[in-house]
Scaffold this active site. Structure first.
Site, PDB file in Angstrom:
ATOM      1  N   TYR A 126     -42.435 -34.202  -3.724  1.00 14.42           N
ATOM      2  CA  TYR A 126     -43.503 -34.287  -2.716  1.00 14.42           C
ATOM      3  C   TYR A 126     -43.505 -33.015  -1.859  1.00 14.42           C
ATOM      4  O   TYR A 126     -44.562 -32.430  -1.601  1.00 14.42           O
ATOM      5  CB  TYR A 126     -43.279 -35.528  -1.846  1.00 14.42           C
TER       6      TYR A 126
ATOM      7  N   LYS B 221     -46.406 -30.102  -1.281  1.00  8.52           N
ATOM      8  CA  LYS B 221     -46.982 -29.747   0.021  1.00  8.52           C
ATOM      9  C   LYS B 221     -46.757 -28.269   0.354  1.00  8.52           C
ATOM     10  O   LYS B 221     -47.599 -27.641   1.003  1.00  8.52           O
ATOM     11  CB  LYS B 221     -46.432 -30.671   1.108  1.00  8.52           C
TER      12      LYS B 221
HETATM   13  N1  LIG Z   1     -48.595 -40.893   6.324  1.00  6.43           N
HETATM   14  C1  LIG Z   1     -47.812 -39.878   6.619  1.00  6.43           C
HETATM   15  O1  LIG Z   1     -46.792 -40.035   7.306  1.00  6.43           O
HETATM   16  C2  LIG Z   1     -48.170 -38.489   6.165  1.00  6.43           C
HETATM   17  C3  LIG Z   1     -47.397 -37.427   6.669  1.00  6.43           C
HETATM   18  C4  LIG Z   1     -47.709 -36.130   6.276  1.00  6.43           C
HETATM   19  C5  LIG Z   1     -48.754 -35.895   5.399  1.00  6.43           C
HETATM   20  N2  LIG Z   1     -49.467 -36.944   4.914  1.00  6.43           N
HETATM   21  C6  LIG Z   1     -50.543 -36.622   3.995  1.00  6.43           C
HETATM   22  O2  LIG Z   1     -51.760 -37.125   4.496  1.00  6.43           O
HETATM   23  C7  LIG Z   1     -52.631 -37.463   3.412  1.00  6.43           C
HETATM   24  C8  LIG Z   1     -53.145 -38.889   3.589  1.00  6.43           C
HETATM   25  O3  LIG Z   1     -52.031 -39.764   3.582  1.00  6.43           O
HETATM   26  P1  LIG Z   1     -52.108 -41.262   4.161  1.00  6.43           P
HETATM   27  O4  LIG Z   1     -50.806 -41.514   4.812  1.00  6.43           O
HETATM   28  O5  LIG Z   1     -53.365 -41.483   4.867  1.00  6.43           O
HETATM   29  O6  LIG Z   1     -52.083 -42.075   2.787  1.00  6.43           O
HETATM   30  P2  LIG Z   1     -52.950 -43.336   2.297  1.00  6.43           P
HETATM   31  O7  LIG Z   1     -52.225 -43.827   1.091  1.00  6.43           O
HETATM   32  O8  LIG Z   1     -53.174 -44.280   3.415  1.00  6.43           O
HETATM   33  O9  LIG Z   1     -54.316 -42.674   1.891  1.00  6.43           O
HETATM   34  C9  LIG Z   1     -54.404 -41.802   0.804  1.00  6.43           C
HETATM   35  C10 LIG Z   1     -55.728 -41.966   0.128  1.00  6.43           C
HETATM   36  O10 LIG Z   1     -55.795 -41.059  -0.976  1.00  6.43           O
HETATM   37  C11 LIG Z   1     -56.447 -41.734  -2.043  1.00  6.43           C
HETATM   38  N3  LIG Z   1     -56.129 -41.121  -3.328  1.00  6.43           N
HETATM   39  C12 LIG Z   1     -54.939 -41.166  -3.996  1.00  6.43           C
HETATM   40  N4  LIG Z   1     -55.054 -40.511  -5.173  1.00  6.43           N
HETATM   41  C13 LIG Z   1     -56.320 -40.052  -5.239  1.00  6.43           C
HETATM   42  C14 LIG Z   1     -57.043 -39.308  -6.210  1.00  6.43           C
HETATM   43  N5  LIG Z   1     -56.462 -38.921  -7.361  1.00  6.43           N
HETATM   44  N6  LIG Z   1     -58.323 -38.993  -5.956  1.00  6.43           N
HETATM   45  C15 LIG Z   1     -58.920 -39.395  -4.807  1.00  6.43           C
HETATM   46  N7  LIG Z   1     -58.297 -40.110  -3.869  1.00  6.43           N
HETATM   47  C16 LIG Z   1     -57.009 -40.434  -4.077  1.00  6.43           C
HETATM   48  C17 LIG Z   1     -55.954 -43.177  -1.949  1.00  6.43           C
HETATM   49  O11 LIG Z   1     -56.814 -44.061  -2.640  1.00  6.43           O
HETATM   50  C18 LIG Z   1     -55.921 -43.391  -0.453  1.00  6.43           C
HETATM   51  O12 LIG Z   1     -57.146 -43.922   0.020  1.00  6.43           O
HETATM   52  C19 LIG Z   1     -51.821 -37.235   2.145  1.00  6.43           C
HETATM   53  O13 LIG Z   1     -52.120 -35.960   1.609  1.00  6.43           O
HETATM   54  C20 LIG Z   1     -50.399 -37.283   2.644  1.00  6.43           C
HETATM   55  O14 LIG Z   1     -49.516 -36.561   1.795  1.00  6.43           O
HETATM   56  C21 LIG Z   1     -49.194 -38.233   5.279  1.00  6.43           C
END
Ligand SMILES: NC(=O)c1ccc[n+]([C@@H]2O[C@H](COP(=O)([O-])OP(=O)(O)OC[C@H]3O[C@@H](n4cnc5c(N)ncnc54)[C@H](O)[C@@H]3O)[C@@H](O)[C@H]2O)c1
Length: 265
Positions: free
Chosen positions: A160, A164
């Site tokens: 992961y 990133k």
């Molecule tokens: N939640 C955290 O703590 C956190 C921290 C740092 C970064 N992020 C990043 O933020 C972003 C959103 O994360 P989140 O926590 O909201 O996750 P989440 O799982 O709530 O939402 C992610 C969304 O991406 C969609 N998705 C997955 N694969 C896909 C694809 N191939 N095509 C289109 N859509 C797709 C899913 O259906 C989901 O709706 C991600 O890139 C994640 O790596 C999250």
């Protein structure tokens, strides 16, 4: 609430998870006046979020089902957005996934899955948005969702983290490539955000016996955050709005962490 984004047309990928960061940004930017293309692989989620935003904020929305790893679908997403709204001003490449694996347990299969969705998906999103923005000739804003994991790597999530770091690297290269077209490319990097992704990770930790109780992993990951708590998607709206607006016109190739102070470099 400021209407700094009034009439700006924004695509957000990964915006179909109601409690997710993408949906949180969709609500927050719509509240500031932006029209939103709510895009996700989850069709039902996109329709729910797009419908709700239109009802609450009176902006224009469109729900688009898309897999960010599929070039043809991403091209169709940009085309449908432009035909609905007239032009594309802001692209937010947010879709992403996470998996837990100790360093020695990482497999080629999960490496490819993470790199495809998190890194290649961002690459395709940047390319397709930039092509459209160059054709429009008015500049634009591309915002890529990185993470604290784009600055520090953790042994339980090395693949992961690699994906990133790749997002941050792509963003710098794209920032240099598209500067002459007045297209700003920046990243924003959350820390611990309570979303379906984090809840899934919490369940995974319990099922693997790494933690005993639901909520324990999220609690453990949040211990020591200088600002004293994990974040919610709404905590990220201000940074996204800044990067989407003319206030950030003289800023490109940056990776802004919005993590409560978890990583300080
Ligand atoms: N939640 C955290 O703590 C956190 C921290 C740092 C970064 N992020 C990043 O933020 C972003 C959103 O994360 P989140 O926590 O909201 O996750 P989440 O799982 O709530 O939402 C992610 C969304 O991406 C969609 N998705 C997955 N694969 C896909 C694809 N191939 N095509 C289109 N859509 C797709 C899913 O259906 C989901 O709706 C991600 O890139 C994640 O790596 C999250």
């Amino acid at each position: 609430m400021s209407d700094q984004l009034k009439g700006r047309n924004v695509i957000i990928t990964g915006a179909g998870s109601v409690t997710g960061i993408g949906a949180g940004l969709a609500y927050g930017l719509a509240e500031r006046g932006a029209n939103i293309a709510v895009c996700d692989i989850n069709e039902e989620g996109t329709e729910k979020v797009a419908g709700d935003i239109a009802d609450r904020f009176g902006v224009r929305t469109i729900a688009i089902t898309v897999d960010v790893t599929n070039r043809a679908q991403m091209q169709k997403m940009v085309k449908e957005t432009v035909s609905a709204f007239g032009q594309l001003d802001v692209m937010i490449n947010n879709a992403g996934i996470i998996e837990h694996a100790t360093f020695l347990d990482m497999t080629e299969q999960s490496w490819h899955r993470l790199m495809d969705i998190n890194a290649m998906g961002a690459m395709i999103g940047i390319q397709e948005a930039a092509k459209q923005m160059i054709a429009q000739g008015k500049g634009g804003k591309i915002i890529n969702m990185s993470s604290i994991a784009s600055r520090q790597s953790y042994p339980a999530f090395a693949h992961y983290c690699a994906s990133k770091w790749a997002v941050a690297a792509l963003s710098q290269a794209a920032a240099r490539q598209f500067a002459e077209h007045k297209i700003n490319v920046n990243c924003m990097g959350p820390g611990i955000v309570k979303t379906a992704m984090l809840d899934g990770l919490d369940r995974e930790f319990v099922s693997k016996g790494l933690t005993k109780l639901p909520g324990e992993a999220i609690h453990d990951l949040s211990v020591g955050i200088p600002l004293g708590r994990y974040s919610l998607p709404s905590d990220l709206v201000g940074t996204a709005a800044f990067l989407a607006s003319s206030d950030s016109d003289y800023m490109t190739g940056q990776n802004i962490l919005c993590d409560g102070g978890m990583v300080m470099l």
